[in-house]
Motif scaffolding. Sequence first.
Motif, PDB file in Angstrom:
ATOM      1  N   GLY A   6      10.312  30.227 -20.369  1.00  0.00           N
ATOM      2  CA  GLY A   6      11.727  29.873 -20.226  1.00  0.00           C
ATOM      3  C   GLY A   6      11.927  28.666 -19.333  1.00  0.00           C
ATOM      4  O   GLY A   6      12.773  27.806 -19.604  1.00  0.00           O
ATOM      5  N   MET A   7      11.147  28.581 -18.261  1.00  0.00           N
ATOM      6  CA  MET A   7      11.261  27.456 -17.345  1.00  0.00           C
ATOM      7  C   MET A   7      10.879  26.154 -18.040  1.00  0.00           C
ATOM      8  O   MET A   7      11.549  25.119 -17.879  1.00  0.00           O
ATOM      9  CB  MET A   7      10.373  27.680 -16.115  1.00  0.00           C
ATOM     10  CG  MET A   7      10.348  26.523 -15.130  1.00  0.00           C
ATOM     11  SD  MET A   7      11.980  26.062 -14.489  1.00  0.00           S
ATOM     12  CE  MET A   7      12.278  27.445 -13.367  1.00  0.00           C
ATOM     13  N   GLU A   8       9.805  26.170 -18.822  1.00  0.00           N
ATOM     14  CA  GLU A   8       9.383  24.952 -19.517  1.00  0.00           C
ATOM     15  C   GLU A   8      10.424  24.544 -20.556  1.00  0.00           C
ATOM     16  O   GLU A   8      10.715  23.347 -20.722  1.00  0.00           O
ATOM     17  CB  GLU A   8       8.020  25.174 -20.176  1.00  0.00           C
ATOM     18  CG  GLU A   8       7.418  23.893 -20.728  1.00  0.00           C
ATOM     19  CD  GLU A   8       5.929  24.006 -20.995  1.00  0.00           C
ATOM     20  OE1 GLU A   8       5.380  23.080 -21.637  1.00  0.00           O
ATOM     21  OE2 GLU A   8       5.296  25.006 -20.573  1.00  0.00           O
ATOM     22  N   GLU A   9      11.006  25.535 -21.214  1.00  0.00           N
ATOM     23  CA  GLU A   9      12.067  25.245 -22.180  1.00  0.00           C
ATOM     24  C   GLU A   9      13.269  24.610 -21.471  1.00  0.00           C
ATOM     25  O   GLU A   9      13.857  23.638 -21.965  1.00  0.00           O
ATOM     26  CB  GLU A   9      12.495  26.545 -22.869  1.00  0.00           C
ATOM     27  CG  GLU A   9      13.669  26.391 -23.832  1.00  0.00           C
ATOM     28  CD  GLU A   9      14.155  27.724 -24.368  1.00  0.00           C
ATOM     29  OE1 GLU A   9      15.317  27.786 -24.819  1.00  0.00           O
ATOM     30  OE2 GLU A   9      13.383  28.715 -24.326  1.00  0.00           O
ATOM     31  N   ASP A  65       4.629  23.245 -13.966  1.00  0.00           N
ATOM     32  CA  ASP A  65       3.390  23.467 -13.202  1.00  0.00           C
ATOM     33  C   ASP A  65       3.653  23.394 -11.696  1.00  0.00           C
ATOM     34  O   ASP A  65       3.028  24.117 -10.920  1.00  0.00           O
ATOM     35  CB  ASP A  65       2.324  22.435 -13.601  1.00  0.00           C
ATOM     36  CG  ASP A  65       1.737  22.717 -14.980  1.00  0.00           C
ATOM     37  OD1 ASP A  65       1.902  23.858 -15.472  1.00  0.00           O
ATOM     38  OD2 ASP A  65       1.125  21.794 -15.558  1.00  0.00           O
ATOM     39  N   GLU A  66       4.588  22.515 -11.294  1.00  0.00           N
ATOM     40  CA  GLU A  66       4.949  22.438  -9.872  1.00  0.00           C
ATOM     41  C   GLU A  66       5.558  23.755  -9.404  1.00  0.00           C
ATOM     42  O   GLU A  66       5.243  24.258  -8.322  1.00  0.00           O
ATOM     43  CB  GLU A  66       5.949  21.294  -9.648  1.00  0.00           C
ATOM     44  CG  GLU A  66       5.345  19.906  -9.796  1.00  0.00           C
ATOM     45  CD  GLU A  66       6.388  18.814  -9.645  1.00  0.00           C
ATOM     46  OE1 GLU A  66       7.548  19.150  -9.259  1.00  0.00           O
ATOM     47  OE2 GLU A  66       6.079  17.638  -9.923  1.00  0.00           O
ATOM     48  N   ILE A  67       6.422  24.307 -10.236  1.00  0.00           N
ATOM     49  CA  ILE A  67       7.061  25.579  -9.887  1.00  0.00           C
ATOM     50  C   ILE A  67       6.044  26.712  -9.928  1.00  0.00           C
ATOM     51  O   ILE A  67       6.064  27.615  -9.080  1.00  0.00           O
ATOM     52  CB  ILE A  67       8.245  25.851 -10.841  1.00  0.00           C
ATOM     53  CG1 ILE A  67       9.349  24.841 -10.556  1.00  0.00           C
ATOM     54  CG2 ILE A  67       8.743  27.285 -10.705  1.00  0.00           C
ATOM     55  CD1 ILE A  67      10.492  24.853 -11.517  1.00  0.00           C
ATOM     56  N   ARG A  68       5.129  26.652 -10.895  1.00  0.00           N
ATOM     57  CA  ARG A  68       4.071  27.664 -10.985  1.00  0.00           C
ATOM     58  C   ARG A  68       3.246  27.672  -9.694  1.00  0.00           C
ATOM     59  O   ARG A  68       2.901  28.738  -9.171  1.00  0.00           O
ATOM     60  CB  ARG A  68       3.177  27.383 -12.187  1.00  0.00           C
ATOM     61  CG  ARG A  68       2.150  28.501 -12.472  1.00  0.00           C
ATOM     62  CD  ARG A  68       1.142  28.013 -13.499  1.00  0.00           C
ATOM     63  NE  ARG A  68       1.776  27.640 -14.744  1.00  0.00           N
ATOM     64  CZ  ARG A  68       1.959  28.474 -15.763  1.00  0.00           C
ATOM     65  NH1 ARG A  68       1.534  29.720 -15.676  1.00  0.00           N
ATOM     66  NH2 ARG A  68       2.548  28.048 -16.867  1.00  0.00           N
ATOM     67  N   LYS A  69       2.978  26.492  -9.163  1.00  0.00           N
ATOM     68  CA  LYS A  69       2.195  26.414  -7.926  1.00  0.00           C
ATOM     69  C   LYS A  69       2.976  26.999  -6.751  1.00  0.00           C
ATOM     70  O   LYS A  69       2.415  27.650  -5.868  1.00  0.00           O
ATOM     71  CB  LYS A  69       1.818  24.955  -7.636  1.00  0.00           C
ATOM     72  CG  LYS A  69       0.889  24.803  -6.437  1.00  0.00           C
ATOM     73  CD  LYS A  69       0.406  23.371  -6.283  1.00  0.00           C
ATOM     74  CE  LYS A  69      -0.569  23.260  -5.108  1.00  0.00           C
ATOM     75  NZ  LYS A  69      -1.085  21.883  -4.942  1.00  0.00           N
ATOM     76  N   MET A  70       4.296  26.756  -6.714  1.00  0.00           N
ATOM     77  CA  MET A  70       5.129  27.326  -5.661  1.00  0.00           C
ATOM     78  C   MET A  70       5.061  28.846  -5.666  1.00  0.00           C
ATOM     79  O   MET A  70       5.096  29.484  -4.611  1.00  0.00           O
ATOM     80  CB  MET A  70       6.594  26.894  -5.838  1.00  0.00           C
ATOM     81  CG  MET A  70       6.877  25.450  -5.518  1.00  0.00           C
ATOM     82  SD  MET A  70       8.610  25.034  -5.868  1.00  0.00           S
ATOM     83  CE  MET A  70       9.462  26.209  -4.807  1.00  0.00           C
ATOM     84  N   ILE A  71       4.937  29.419  -6.858  1.00  0.00           N
ATOM     85  CA  ILE A  71       4.926  30.878  -6.998  1.00  0.00           C
ATOM     86  C   ILE A  71       3.526  31.438  -6.771  1.00  0.00           C
ATOM     87  O   ILE A  71       3.348  32.443  -6.074  1.00  0.00           O
ATOM     88  CB  ILE A  71       5.446  31.283  -8.390  1.00  0.00           C
ATOM     89  CG1 ILE A  71       6.900  30.855  -8.557  1.00  0.00           C
ATOM     90  CG2 ILE A  71       5.288  32.791  -8.615  1.00  0.00           C
ATOM     91  CD1 ILE A  71       7.457  31.058  -9.946  1.00  0.00           C
ATOM     92  N   LEU A  81      13.008  31.430  -3.519  1.00  0.00           N
ATOM     93  CA  LEU A  81      13.623  31.874  -4.779  1.00  0.00           C
ATOM     94  C   LEU A  81      14.721  30.918  -5.224  1.00  0.00           C
ATOM     95  O   LEU A  81      14.934  30.723  -6.423  1.00  0.00           O
ATOM     96  CB  LEU A  81      14.223  33.268  -4.621  1.00  0.00           C
ATOM     97  CG  LEU A  81      13.297  34.481  -4.679  1.00  0.00           C
ATOM     98  CD1 LEU A  81      14.099  35.758  -4.533  1.00  0.00           C
ATOM     99  CD2 LEU A  81      12.517  34.500  -5.986  1.00  0.00           C
ATOM    100  N   ARG A  82      15.428  30.329  -4.254  1.00  0.00           N
ATOM    101  CA  ARG A  82      16.545  29.445  -4.595  1.00  0.00           C
ATOM    102  C   ARG A  82      16.081  28.233  -5.398  1.00  0.00           C
ATOM    103  O   ARG A  82      16.874  27.624  -6.128  1.00  0.00           O
ATOM    104  CB  ARG A  82      17.245  28.963  -3.320  1.00  0.00           C
ATOM    105  CG  ARG A  82      18.312  29.908  -2.773  1.00  0.00           C
ATOM    106  CD  ARG A  82      17.793  31.201  -2.285  1.00  0.00           C
ATOM    107  NE  ARG A  82      18.890  32.142  -2.034  1.00  0.00           N
ATOM    108  CZ  ARG A  82      18.743  33.447  -1.991  1.00  0.00           C
ATOM    109  NH1 ARG A  82      17.569  34.002  -2.200  1.00  0.00           N
ATOM    110  NH2 ARG A  82      19.777  34.231  -1.761  1.00  0.00           N
ATOM    111  N   SER A  83      14.813  27.904  -5.267  1.00  0.00           N
ATOM    112  CA  SER A  83      14.282  26.737  -5.981  1.00  0.00           C
ATOM    113  C   SER A  83      13.736  27.088  -7.361  1.00  0.00           C
ATOM    114  O   SER A  83      13.462  26.180  -8.154  1.00  0.00           O
ATOM    115  CB  SER A  83      13.166  26.082  -5.154  1.00  0.00           C
ATOM    116  OG  SER A  83      13.637  25.667  -3.900  1.00  0.00           O
ATOM    117  N   ILE A  84      13.565  28.382  -7.645  1.00  0.00           N
ATOM    118  CA  ILE A  84      12.893  28.752  -8.899  1.00  0.00           C
ATOM    119  C   ILE A  84      13.737  29.629  -9.813  1.00  0.00           C
ATOM    120  O   ILE A  84      13.291  29.995 -10.900  1.00  0.00           O
ATOM    121  CB  ILE A  84      11.551  29.469  -8.609  1.00  0.00           C
ATOM    122  CG1 ILE A  84      11.784  30.778  -7.860  1.00  0.00           C
ATOM    123  CG2 ILE A  84      10.624  28.548  -7.828  1.00  0.00           C
ATOM    124  CD1 ILE A  84      10.518  31.576  -7.615  1.00  0.00           C
TER     125      ILE A  84
END
Length: 421
Positions: A257-260, A286-292, A390-393
């Motif tokens: 969903g994020m990539e979409e 991928d940046e967000i994936r790394k944050m998680i 969480l506010r960023s993702i």
Amino acid sequence: SKATVSVLYCLKTLLFIMSCPLGYDQPMSPPQKFSVLGFETEINKNRPFTNRNSDDCNYTDYIQTENLLSLQDGESIMKPDKKGMMHHEELLFIVTHQSIELWFKVLLKDLYKTRELLHQAYTADLPEPGNKFGAWKDLALVGHYLRRATMIFHHASGTFGVLQTMHPADFLEFRDYLVPASGFQSFQFRKIEILMGVDESKRVECNGSHVFNALHPEQKQTCEEKIAAGDSIRNTVENLLLSVDVPSNFMDKYYEGMEELQLLRQQGTAHHSEEKAKEMAKEKTDEIRKMIEEPESPGTTPESVKRTSDCIKAALYVSSYRTEHPQFAVLSETLDELVALEEGILLFRGRHVHNVERIIGRRVGTGGSSGVEYLEKTREYRIFGFLWALRSIFIRASILPPFSFFHPDADAACVLKQKTK
């Protein structure tokens, strides 16, 4: 429709929360006989309310007014008589700090109760079929205590405005008598930090020494013992989140969903080819994936990083479906209240910093610290960093599959992990 179901869940949860009585440390006493003016007691049952005597409860005695008003002597070995007001403005200075400490006492009592209720929710058995709340019903009380704690910090911040009516030059008339006393010797504030879960590895040193060294020896020992116990509110909340049964495919669906969503943004705001837009959407995801998957954590061990990562995933799942299940509704509300409380703490720290700079500038503190420079560094503390992350993702719910995708029988779904005996 999905919207109707969500509204119904919200209404059911709201009615439940409103029906919960406030918690008390002691069991309620047996029902008493009421009169218009309150409980009927052995003292007042045989005589009119207006016929009182000196033995009855009195406002001044109840709140110990005389004792309170006798505690502003400002004891200091630096003073000629070891105590007493050295300037008219000194009373304002003392009362301001005393009032903050009194509110800290209320705040600590509420936070200890908060930790107790969170721990009960974490350690309780799974709810019986048909009971979606179980011990989590007490999270409604947690929200109440956290909201009050937040308001206390806002109120305490406001007291600095009164203190700022003191002219800086007037403060200098009695400031030297305070040496080496300092606000960083507040034992109650240290207990609040430890109870909340300030990361001790990120503590700012004062004069090249740990800040606890400025406390009395017995206070320092108490702080060290509380840290060693490892039962902060942060740890308890993490344990509670780790008890949530996050579906194994939830994060896959989230990243899809994020990539979409990132692709839609690239197509809507940038003039890229389709291929370039997909490439950039993947990079952002991928940046967000790394944050998680590789978040900042209180520790640097792989276990600590994984724990924080799992907490982020659980919090993301709970918050994304907070309108779909009563337990998620109360837990999501609790998480938001924790962020609000930490914001209150940060605002309190910030108001303190500006108050100090406005009155003494960049002078060295009375306790020997660097003053404003030291205080500014403490504003970098983050207790619930994973909740701020969480506010960023977050992504909008319409991008994610419906709750029924993960729980076909959503009305009977248990969202907690089975506990091992």
